[in-house]
Design an enzyme around this catalytic site. Structure first.
Site, PDB file in Angstrom:
ATOM      1  N   ARG A 158       0.849  -1.190   0.000  1.00 27.40           N
ATOM      2  CA  ARG A 158       0.000   0.000   0.000  1.00 27.40           C
ATOM      3  C   ARG A 158       0.889   1.246   0.000  1.00 27.40           C
ATOM      4  NH1 ARG A 158      -2.085  -3.471   4.103  1.00 27.40           N
ATOM      5  NH2 ARG A 158      -4.181  -4.285   3.621  1.00 27.40           N
ATOM      6  N   LYS A 182      -2.284  -2.226   7.890  1.00 31.17           N
ATOM      7  CA  LYS A 182      -3.485  -1.765   8.580  1.00 31.17           C
ATOM      8  C   LYS A 182      -3.590  -2.418   9.955  1.00 31.17           C
ATOM      9  CE  LYS A 182      -6.380  -0.583   4.606  1.00 31.17           C
ATOM     10  NZ  LYS A 182      -7.664  -0.828   3.915  1.00 31.17           N
ATOM     11  N   HIS A 268      -2.312   2.268  -5.962  1.00 31.88           N
ATOM     12  CA  HIS A 268      -3.013   0.989  -5.833  1.00 31.88           C
ATOM     13  C   HIS A 268      -3.026   0.207  -7.134  1.00 31.88           C
ATOM     14  CE1 HIS A 268      -5.873   3.673  -7.611  1.00 31.88           C
ATOM     15  NE2 HIS A 268      -6.503   2.625  -8.064  1.00 31.88           N
ATOM     16  N   ARG A 271      -0.440  -2.317  -6.975  1.00 32.39           N
ATOM     17  CA  ARG A 271      -0.800  -3.365  -6.014  1.00 32.39           C
ATOM     18  C   ARG A 271      -1.782  -4.343  -6.663  1.00 32.39           C
ATOM     19  NH1 ARG A 271      -1.199  -4.511  -0.440  1.00 32.39           N
ATOM     20  NH2 ARG A 271      -3.290  -4.890   0.394  1.00 32.39           N
ATOM     21  N   HIS A 294      -3.885  -8.851   3.571  1.00 34.05           N
ATOM     22  CA  HIS A 294      -5.337  -8.844   3.693  1.00 34.05           C
ATOM     23  C   HIS A 294      -5.757  -9.666   4.910  1.00 34.05           C
ATOM     24  CE1 HIS A 294      -6.091  -7.974  -0.863  1.00 34.05           C
ATOM     25  NE2 HIS A 294      -5.934  -6.864  -0.150  1.00 34.05           N
ATOM     26  N   TYR A 303      -9.058 -10.609  -7.099  1.00 33.55           N
ATOM     27  CA  TYR A 303      -8.045 -10.737  -8.142  1.00 33.55           C
ATOM     28  C   TYR A 303      -8.222 -12.016  -8.950  1.00 33.55           C
ATOM     29  CZ  TYR A 303      -6.155  -6.980  -5.406  1.00 33.55           C
ATOM     30  OH  TYR A 303      -6.027  -5.796  -4.740  1.00 33.55           O
TER      31      TYR A 303
END
Length: 322
Positions: A158, A182, A268, A271, A294, A303
């Site tokens: 990110r 995150k 992004h 990514r 994730h 994806y």
């Protein structure tokens, strides 16, 4: 008016809400909808280091709607958010807070199943070759931009993770980098030899120039400690401070501006592209989940939809019985 006196985004939003509540006499229900949508925008931009109204640009607004789409928000909700932000930026432009209205060309994503923008392997190579040609001049900014894009694509990280990296987070011998994702979750991500070479060029020939430039400016201003805050940063901006999110957006937008394809052109994109190329190459879905950081496998599964869509297109184009 108040918005002109305070350029903070949160203050501008408050002034806008006062305006629509008073001067325009909108219903309290409509004002609450504006408030909820714009509060989400403030949170989104704050996570990307943007707290001034002038930090709003078309790509940031597109990314905000794109993020909502990827999190599965209803089409009606995204359309309402698009309407709210267009009303806000139009008012901010008319009030003098913004020089231009960045949302004039903003459109909400087109409903369910809208997939992330992914660029092809050949297009990635074209972008990186162009950045590498610029870096051959040993311009420190060009060396940094090449390293930034190489690492975004190689590690699938990110933009917030990239700008938060310190030099000590990088392990050049093992080809890994430590990132803080995150929720404060730390993970170690691998990268390849091309990214290593670009990073070495930046660290050996680019970063020292910008760091010295910042130190010289600080000495001239009599604030010798001013540059210290960025001493550990892996990536530096043109003035020698830690590279910011907005600067990375500009780097990526310039790199992708000549490529065909719909969707936002923010960091992004690399990514999304890295994840899709890994799955196209046979990578395990859970390995890609771990690489991207994730929390849920479901987030990573978007994806597989991208790869499946590409497979169907190849089949329709190439199979004689398609």
């Amino acid at each position: 008016m108040e918005a002109q006196a305070d350029g903070r985004l949160v203050a501008a939003v408050e002034s806008f809400l006062d305006h629509v509540r008073g001067a325009r006499g909108l219903s309290e229900q409509t004002v609450r909808a504006y408030a909820n949508d714009l509060d989400q925008l403030v949170q989104f931009t704050a996570e990307r280091g943007i707290d001034a109204a002038r930090g709003l640009g078309l790509e940031v607004l597109r990314d905000w709607l794109w993020d909502a789409d990827q999190r599965g928000l209803a089409r009606s909700t995204i359309a309402r958010r698009s309407s709210s932000v267009r009303a806000f930026t139009r008012w901010a432009s008319e009030s003098g807070l913004l020089d231009t209205d960045p949302a004039v060309r903003l459109r909400a994503p087109k409903g369910a199943g809208h997939l992330p923008r992914v660029v092809s392997t050949d297009q990635v190579r074209t972008v990186l070759d162009g950045l590498a040609a610029r870096a051959e001049t040993d311009d420190p900014g060009a060396l940094r931009d090449l390293a930034v894009v190489e690492l975004l694509y190689a590690a699938g990280i990110r933009v917030s993770e990239l700008v938060g990296m310190d030099v000590d987070d990088l392990d050049r011998s093992r080809l890994t980098v430590r990132v803080l994702g995150k929720g404060g979750k730390e993970r170690v991500v691998p990268f390849g030899v091309p990214a290593r070479d670009a990073l070495e060029g930046w660290l050996d020939r680019g970063r020292p120039v910008l760091a010295a430039r910042a130190a010289g400016t600080a000495r001239a201003a009599g604030t010798a400690g001013a540059a210290g805050a960025a001493d550990d940063a892996l990536f530096l901006g043109d003035r020698g401070g830690r590279l910011g999110v907005r600067s990375v957006y500009r780097v990526v937008a310039r790199a992708l501006e000549d490529l065909p394809g719909a969707g936002p052109s923010g960091p992004h994109t690399f990514r999304h592209t890295a994840a899709t190329h890994l799955l196209d190459g046979g990578a395990d879905l859970r390995a890609v989940q771990e690489l991207l950081g994730h929390a849920s496998l479901g987030t990573t599964q978007v994806y597989t939809h991208v790869s499946s869509a590409r497979l169907r297109e190849v089949y329709r184009t190439a199979h004689p019985r398609a």
